[in-house]
Design an enzyme around this catalytic site. Structure first.
Site, PDB file in Angstrom:
ATOM      1  N   SER A 144       0.845  -1.204   0.000  1.00 35.76           N
ATOM      2  CA  SER A 144       0.000   0.000   0.000  1.00 35.76           C
ATOM      3  C   SER A 144       0.874   1.244   0.000  1.00 35.76           C
ATOM      4  O   SER A 144       0.620   2.207   0.721  1.00 35.76           O
ATOM      5  CB  SER A 144      -0.933   0.024   1.221  1.00 35.76           C
ATOM      6  OG  SER A 144      -1.729  -1.125   1.237  1.00 35.76           O
ATOM      7  N   GLU A 162      -4.624  -2.234   1.409  1.00 34.85           N
ATOM      8  CA  GLU A 162      -4.622  -3.476   2.179  1.00 34.85           C
ATOM      9  C   GLU A 162      -5.381  -3.353   3.485  1.00 34.85           C
ATOM     10  O   GLU A 162      -6.138  -4.246   3.861  1.00 34.85           O
ATOM     11  CB  GLU A 162      -3.182  -3.893   2.462  1.00 34.85           C
ATOM     12  CG  GLU A 162      -2.421  -4.254   1.209  1.00 34.85           C
ATOM     13  CD  GLU A 162      -0.954  -4.422   1.496  1.00 34.85           C
ATOM     14  OE1 GLU A 162      -0.553  -5.531   1.832  1.00 34.85           O
ATOM     15  OE2 GLU A 162      -0.214  -3.431   1.392  1.00 34.85           O
TER      16      GLU A 162
END
Ligand code: FES
Ligand code: FES
Lengths: 769, 159
Positions: free
Chosen positions: A522, A729
């Site tokens: 991420s 995520e």
């Protein structure tokens, strides 16, 4: 802001709805060869002899290789992996030989003709067993492997990394506690299940150049790993990644590439192609590691957690080149978004003879939070506090401290908690189901995640201006559906004050797009986003530099707006930016400056490695993203079936760049989390995958979709581009424990192992009676 | 392997091919005709990524054997747009961001297209039921349902 924060259309949308987006397996090659793999039928066995002669003689076979052909090990953090087994096969299905042939059928036939003699070895099928002193050793030479300096393999064991965290004095806290708790959980292996299976083609040219087309999240990391393994200088190896049909982590490292490359090298000029079947995908792609986790909690009278002791035993599988970092990341995040003064955590990465573990959306966080968040509810229930209050009491606030000792300046956890609780109406009972055999309950769970990457992971972006004032943005963070192309275009468009339609984004070609460490963690919106902003600012400054000559003022009097350079004091005086695309022509027709190219390079500043003994670091990661999911479920007491009625999602995104894409991430993540909570488990029996199909491994379908509500909190990330931080995520992380907490509230039964399959639920309900 | 001569139509274009008996429609589309918009997600009729419309019905192309093709009219995702004019359904998918990685999208579109032709105003449950053979790992399905509902509401498929 004009572009950031708006739901602009995805850049790749038309390509994707017309079937013209090209995925790795869609590329048409002339005269391709097809690869196939011979795999070990044993979970752990010594390879005594491989006879490839019959396969080689089959008509249409071009070459056959075994592990002996290229013995150098590879690995992202720990070089422990061979693409084809050398000496021993360490998991069921490990490649031991490979074939390239004129057709798929011939390649398959040839694999059958390869004869392998094995001597079966004792195997390890559980991380706790693997840690025992008398466990069979899977990597006896572990201590000789090359490893990144932040990982600590233990010589003579199956432990490839042991992360130790010691903050404050946990022992003392447990002595002083009003009450202590001791709970254990198990999280089994799951598969990523992107709808696009892995695919890769390699072509080696007579001049020594190697080109790889792969469905891959991280072309540069793949290039480096492959160059090292196969001894290529980096300028002779090119990795191209086209559209990627979902990654979720499993397309991050090297996979098929290492099998097709040596075949391609033996057949110069011929593209060699390998595409996984769905069955392959279930069995041989990276899996999410299994986890045994024990959490001990020390609480004072008011419900404040004063101490936490955690032991995490990860089932890393046969190779843990990537898995060691998940184990470390889980150590850093070990108590979740809660401010706890005294912590002792041991996180172990353990070799087993299971499929190879690797990154999966959440990078360890989904697994540990299944335990952390249920443990919190269990503690709250025992203490007579509401699950909401225990989170209010312990949830991190601005200025709070993480497990590693990092001060968290921006912490939206409490806001997310209140919003999620309100959305799910946590304080109100559920609407009755109308059927006494169907009971309902609600659950909450929080979570956090940081990008776990090397402390110096880098990104770079180049923006070229065309003669007409349009732009080509080159970067190598890869769009696998999460929408990074669109995000980069929005950030660039915002900075250059132009419409997104003026910006074309090109990615995924290590020869032509600039360096990017990986598209994982991420980190793209933040890292590549920062590089994009820097590149756009660099370009803007270069334009203004030349514009001051044309416009007869100095550059502090100039700014960009709507594709024009304007004067601060006389905004009506404006010159289109395209005027400066190739530099500037002076009145005497001579030219100055030159084509406008903006460059942005970004490395996270001041990320510091953790101490080897204490595991502490004041800033091991760039930021933490946190938030809360809520779930409402209905449990059928007669069948054990759990139906999720509703889920809510509230996370602190810093700044949402594209609200509609954000929603898409959050909705997809909730449903994916629901899959792991209720059905998904890669069933392993003595190392064999028992359910390698969609029929036996159920993922959520349209029918299962609950009501989904997404809201956000925006506390700007001071170092993020326009205040953004990564979210892809974390939005999945608390979903599964929120469901488990809801089931516990509905039924009074606690499930410490996922998934909550109907038979498991039914058995537990019966046992309770 | 025995080969068959088959004549069929793909997106209204006539095709004539010699195909071995064990080839599937999916591999004929992707490999012989280079129509790679139709995807393979499982090859076993379990994911819907390969959905095409055959003689007006949505089917999994991975389950149809090539010799059966003779005389069939096949519509693939490549046939949805008319030239560079995308269809209202495609437009609705874009507007509602009903796609992420896009790998399931061609199959989703073909299943939805077939549903809407038969039933121009499906209920949410009818949509879920008709689409339940199409798997998506990215979107969580909500935006796909919304895209289908929105285009139905516009009355595009009214007979
Ligand atoms: S590829 Fe045909 S249904 Fe999956
Ligand atoms: S958009 Fe990725 S599988 Fe549906």
């Amino acid at each position: 802001m004009r572009v950031v924060g708006t739901s602009v259309e995805r850049l790749d949308a038309i390509k994707k709805v017309t079937g013209s987006a090209q995925f790795a397996d869609d590329i048409q090659f002339s005269r391709p060869l097809f690869a196939q793999v011979k795999r070990s039928p044993y979970a752990h066995a010594k390879i005594l002899k491989i006879d490839t002669s019959k396969a080689e003689q089959l008509y249409g076979v071009r070459c056959v290789i075994t592990g002996e052909y290229y013995k150098k090990r590879a690995g992202l953090y720990l070089e422990d992996k061979n693409f084809l087994a050398v000496g021993t096969a360490k998991f069921k299905g490990e490649p031991v030989a490979a074939v390239a042939a004129e057709s798929k059928e011939i390649a398959e036939e040839a694999c059958k003709l390869i004869e392998v003699e094995y001597e079966e070895l004792p195997a390890v099928f559980d991380s706790l067993d693997g840690m025992k002193p008398d466990a069979p050793l899977i990597h006896p030479d572990l201590h000789t492997y090359k490893v990144a300096p932040i990982f600590y393999p233990q010589k003579g064991t199956n432990i490839s990394h042991h992360y130790v965290l010691r903050k404050g004095d946990a022992e003392k806290a447990f002595k002083e506690a009003y009450k202590t708790f001791d709970n254990s959980f198990y999280i089994p292996h799951v598969q990523h299940v992107p709808i696009e299976p892995h695919a890769c083609t390699a072509q080696y040219m007579p001049d020594g150049e190697l080109c790889i087309w792969a469905a891959c999240q991280s072309p540069f990391a793949v290039r480096r790993a492959l160059a090292e393994t196969f001894d290529f200088p980096l300028n002779k190896i090119r990795v191209i990644s086209k559209a990627v049909g979902g990654g979720f982590g499993c397309k991050a490292g090297t996979t098929l590439e290492g099998i097709v490359i040596p075949l391609a090298m033996l057949c110069p000029g011929r593209p060699v192609k390998l595409t996984y079947t769905r069955e392959d995908e279930f069995q041989y792609a990276y899996v999410r590691q299994g986890l045994h986790i024990r959490i001990q909690t020390a609480v004072n009278k008011d419900g404040k957690i004063i101490g936490s002791k955690n032991v995490l035993a990860w089932d890393g599988g046969a190779y843990t080149e990537y898995g060691v970092n998940i184990v470390k990341a889980a150590g850093w995040g070990c108590v979740g978004p809660y401010d706890i003064e005294n912590i002792a955590t041991d996180s172990y990465c353990v070799y087993t003879n299971h499929p190879v573990g690797g990154p999966y959306r959440g990078f360890g966080m989904s697994e540990i939070h299944f335990a952390i968040e249920q443990n919190l509810d269990m503690v709250a229930n025992e203490m007579g506090i509401s699950p909401l209050d225990i989170r209010r009491i312990n949830g991190i606030r601005p200025g709070g401290v993480s497990a590693t000792g990092q001060v968290i300046d921006v912490a939206g956890y409490q806001e997310c908690l209140e919003k999620a609780a309100a959305l799910i109406e946590y304080d109100k009972p559920c609407e009755p189901s109308g059927n006494p055999r169907k009971v309902r309950g609600k659950g909450l769970a929080g979570g956090w995640k940081a990008p776990s990457m090397p402390t110096d992971a880098q990104s770079s972006v180049i923006i070229r201006m065309n003669e007409d004032g349009t732009f080509i943005l080159l970067c190598s963070c890869h769009d696998m559906g999460q929408g990074s192309d669109t995000v980069m275009a929005q950030i660039a468009a915002e900075t250059l004050t132009v419409d997104v339609s003026k910006i074309t984004v090109r990615t995924g070609d290590t020869d032509h797009t600039p360096y990017e460490w990986q598209t994982v963690a991420s980190r793209s919106t933040y890292c590549a986003g920062n590089a994009t902003k820097l590149a756009a600012e660099d370009l803007r400054d270069k334009i203004l530099e030349v514009a001051q000559i044309k416009m007869g003022t100095w550059k502090k009097d100039l700014y960009l707006e709507d594709g024009y350079v304007r004067r601060v004091f006389y905004p009506d005086i404006k010159v289109p930016i395209s005027t400066f695309a190739l530099g500037l022509m002076l009145p005497d027709q001579s030219g100055i400056a030159g084509p406008m190219i903006g460059v942005g390079s970004y490395t996270v500043p001041n990320n510091i490695a953790a101490d080897i003994k204490t595991g502490l670091s004041p800033k091991p990661v760039a930021f933490w993203t946190m938030g809360v999911n809520g779930a409402e479920v209905e449990v059928d007491l007669d069948t054990g079936k759990v139906k999720v009625l509703k889920m809510v999602s509230v996370f602190d995104a810093g700044k949402v760049i594209n609200p509609q894409m954000y929603e898409g991430q959050a909705e997809g993540a909730m449903v994916q989390a629901m899959g792991t909570a209720l059905w998904e488990e890669l069933k392993l029996k003595e190392g064999k995958v028992m359910n390698p199909s969609f029929v036996d491994y159920k993922i959520p379908t349209f029918d299962d979709m609950p009501e989904l509500i997404v809201e956000v909190v925006e506390n700007a990330e001071p170092t993020g581009p326009y205040g953004a931080r990564g979210i892809g995520e974390i939005v999945m992380v608390p979903g599964a424990p929120a469901i488990a907490n809801a089931v516990a509230n509905a039924t009074g039964v606690r499930f410490t192992r996922m998934p909550l399959m109907p038979d498991v639920v039914l058995a537990a309900l019966k046992a309770k009676k | 392997m025995k080969e068959y001569l088959v004549k069929f139509f793909v997106n209204d274009e006539p095709i004539e091919l010699r195909v071995p008996a064990n080839r599937t429609l999916l591999s004929v589309l992707r490999e012989d005709l280079a129509l790679t918009g139709t995807k393979e997600g499982c090859g076993a009729g379990e994911c819907g990524a390969c959905t095409v419309i055959v003689d007006g019905k949505a089917v999994n192309a991975c389950l149809i054997l090539a010799p059966e093709l003779d005389g069939m009219h096949i519509e693939t995702v490549e046939g949805l747009a008319k030239g560079s004019q995308i269809s209202p359904l495609q437009e609705s998918f874009i507007e509602h961001m009903a796609l992420q990685c896009g790998f399931c999208t061609p199959g989703m579109l073909m299943s939805a297209e077939s549903l809407l032709r038969d039933n121009p105003h499906p209920t949410r449950d009818e949509i879920k039921k008709a689409m339940s053979g199409n798997l998506c790992r990215c979107t969580g399905y909500k935006k796909i349902v919304e895209a289908i509902e929105a285009v139905a509401e516009k009355g595009v498929y009214d007979k």
